[in-house]
Design a protein around this motif. Structure first.
Motif, PDB file in Angstrom:
ATOM      1  N   LEU A  59       0.815  -1.214   0.000  1.00 55.61           N
ATOM      2  CA  LEU A  59       0.000   0.000   0.000  1.00 55.61           C
ATOM      3  C   LEU A  59       0.851   1.267   0.000  1.00 55.61           C
ATOM      4  O   LEU A  59       0.324   2.374  -0.107  1.00 55.61           O
ATOM      5  N   ARG A  73      -2.385   1.684  -4.070  1.00 56.24           N
ATOM      6  CA  ARG A  73      -3.399   2.151  -3.129  1.00 56.24           C
ATOM      7  C   ARG A  73      -4.671   2.529  -3.884  1.00 56.24           C
ATOM      8  O   ARG A  73      -5.777   2.192  -3.449  1.00 56.24           O
ATOM      9  N   PHE A 125      -6.415  -0.678  -4.859  1.00 59.45           N
ATOM     10  CA  PHE A 125      -7.000  -1.283  -3.664  1.00 59.45           C
ATOM     11  C   PHE A 125      -8.286  -0.565  -3.260  1.00 59.45           C
ATOM     12  O   PHE A 125      -9.305  -1.208  -2.970  1.00 59.45           O
ATOM     13  N   GLU A 126      -8.254   0.744  -3.274  1.00 58.03           N
ATOM     14  CA  GLU A 126      -9.429   1.504  -2.830  1.00 58.03           C
ATOM     15  C   GLU A 126     -10.601   1.370  -3.796  1.00 58.03           C
ATOM     16  O   GLU A 126     -11.757   1.389  -3.386  1.00 58.03           O
ATOM     17  N   THR A 138     -12.395  -1.639  -2.813  1.00 61.80           N
ATOM     18  CA  THR A 138     -13.206  -1.560  -1.591  1.00 61.80           C
ATOM     19  C   THR A 138     -14.644  -1.176  -1.932  1.00 61.80           C
ATOM     20  O   THR A 138     -15.561  -1.435  -1.160  1.00 61.80           O
ATOM     21  N   ALA A 139     -14.847  -0.571  -3.101  1.00 62.64           N
ATOM     22  CA  ALA A 139     -16.205  -0.192  -3.519  1.00 62.64           C
ATOM     23  C   ALA A 139     -16.948  -1.379  -4.121  1.00 62.64           C
ATOM     24  O   ALA A 139     -18.167  -1.328  -4.288  1.00 62.64           O
ATOM     25  N   ARG A 176     -11.342  -8.868  -5.635  1.00 62.49           N
ATOM     26  CA  ARG A 176     -12.062  -8.216  -4.533  1.00 62.49           C
ATOM     27  C   ARG A 176     -11.131  -8.101  -3.339  1.00 62.49           C
ATOM     28  O   ARG A 176     -10.115  -8.780  -3.262  1.00 62.49           O
ATOM     29  N   VAL A 177     -11.508  -7.261  -2.387  1.00 62.81           N
ATOM     30  CA  VAL A 177     -10.709  -7.073  -1.175  1.00 62.81           C
ATOM     31  C   VAL A 177     -10.711  -8.350  -0.340  1.00 62.81           C
ATOM     32  O   VAL A 177     -11.742  -8.995  -0.186  1.00 62.81           O
ATOM     33  N   PRO A 200     -10.381  -9.805   3.265  1.00 62.98           N
ATOM     34  CA  PRO A 200     -10.448  -9.340   4.662  1.00 62.98           C
ATOM     35  C   PRO A 200      -9.220  -9.719   5.479  1.00 62.98           C
ATOM     36  O   PRO A 200      -8.868  -9.009   6.424  1.00 62.98           O
ATOM     37  N   VAL A 212      -6.491  -7.067   5.520  1.00 57.64           N
ATOM     38  CA  VAL A 212      -7.040  -5.841   6.106  1.00 57.64           C
ATOM     39  C   VAL A 212      -7.123  -5.968   7.620  1.00 57.64           C
ATOM     40  O   VAL A 212      -6.735  -5.058   8.357  1.00 57.64           O
ATOM     41  N   ARG A 213      -7.593  -7.117   8.047  1.00 60.18           N
ATOM     42  CA  ARG A 213      -7.709  -7.351   9.492  1.00 60.18           C
ATOM     43  C   ARG A 213      -6.343  -7.286  10.160  1.00 60.18           C
ATOM     44  O   ARG A 213      -6.195  -6.723  11.251  1.00 60.18           O
TER      45      ARG A 213
END
Lengths: 100, 100
Positions: free
Chosen positions: A10, A16, A19-20, A23-24, A68-69, A71, A74-75
């Motif tokens: 990132l 970035r 990635f963002e 997130t949508a 897709r993202v 988790p 991210v976690r």
DNA sequence: CGACTTCGTAAGTGCAGACTTACCGTTCGT
DNA sequence: ACGAACGGTAAGTCTGCACTTACGAAGTCG
């Protein structure tokens, strides 16, 4: 290979951005590349890095690959900064205490 | 600006090392440089980046400069990943739902 | 089976940025 | 006031890595 790969991933502005966008909602590589200031192969290379960092997952649907993202990564990052945040607060409290 | 500077800052491995040493407690530049694989000026340059990202704060004490973790930037990152984490969970729930 | 789409990978280029050494300002002790 | 400790900055070098174009593999549809 935990949070460092994710942070390094990132760290790049284009990554970035990619990635963002994910997130949508899920997107195929071509859809991602359209609207981005770089070529489609560049996007593929970035997605590879993001995938190795467990920040995205991909799924083959027909001849397309939908990303897709993920988790998991991210976690990991959320927990990482959660810990540091707590430590920083504790350190600050301690510092205030020592103001005689 | 916001979280991007912070992510870019922590994207570098040396900077991440410096930052994590500071999470254990405040340190002066020289103390940081000792034990790191790079020169003291390099550490100074990294600290500048971390400071601009609001990830560290510095305080002059005598001829030394003591650096410590700045909660502001850390909180920003924590919230950032908290949001994305929530979004990712919601997306996952939606995906499960659509399994006819 | 062939034309077409979609994407990953190989190979090569150019530049940002992570280093170094050298230098100077600032602060403290004696 | 002088020397020493500490650290920021300037200037220059060099490597990693973010790009590009070209190609090939896998899948879909007629």
């Amino acid at each position: 290979m935990g949070t460092y790969g994710a942070l390094a991933a990132l760290g790049d502005p284009t990554r970035r951005l990619i990635f963002e966008r994910l997130t949508a909602g899920p997107l195929a590589v071509g859809e991602l590349a359209a609207g981005l200031p770089v070529s489609r192969p560049a996007v593929s290379q970035h997605l590879k890095v993001l995938k190795e960092a467990r920040l995205v997952r991909d799924e083959a649907v027909g001849t397309r690959r939908v990303y897709r993202v993920d988790p998991v990564g991210v976690r990991e990052l959320r927990d990482y900064f959660d810990d540091i945040w707590a430590q920083a607060l504790a350190a600050f409290a301690r510092a205030v205490e020592e103001e005689t």
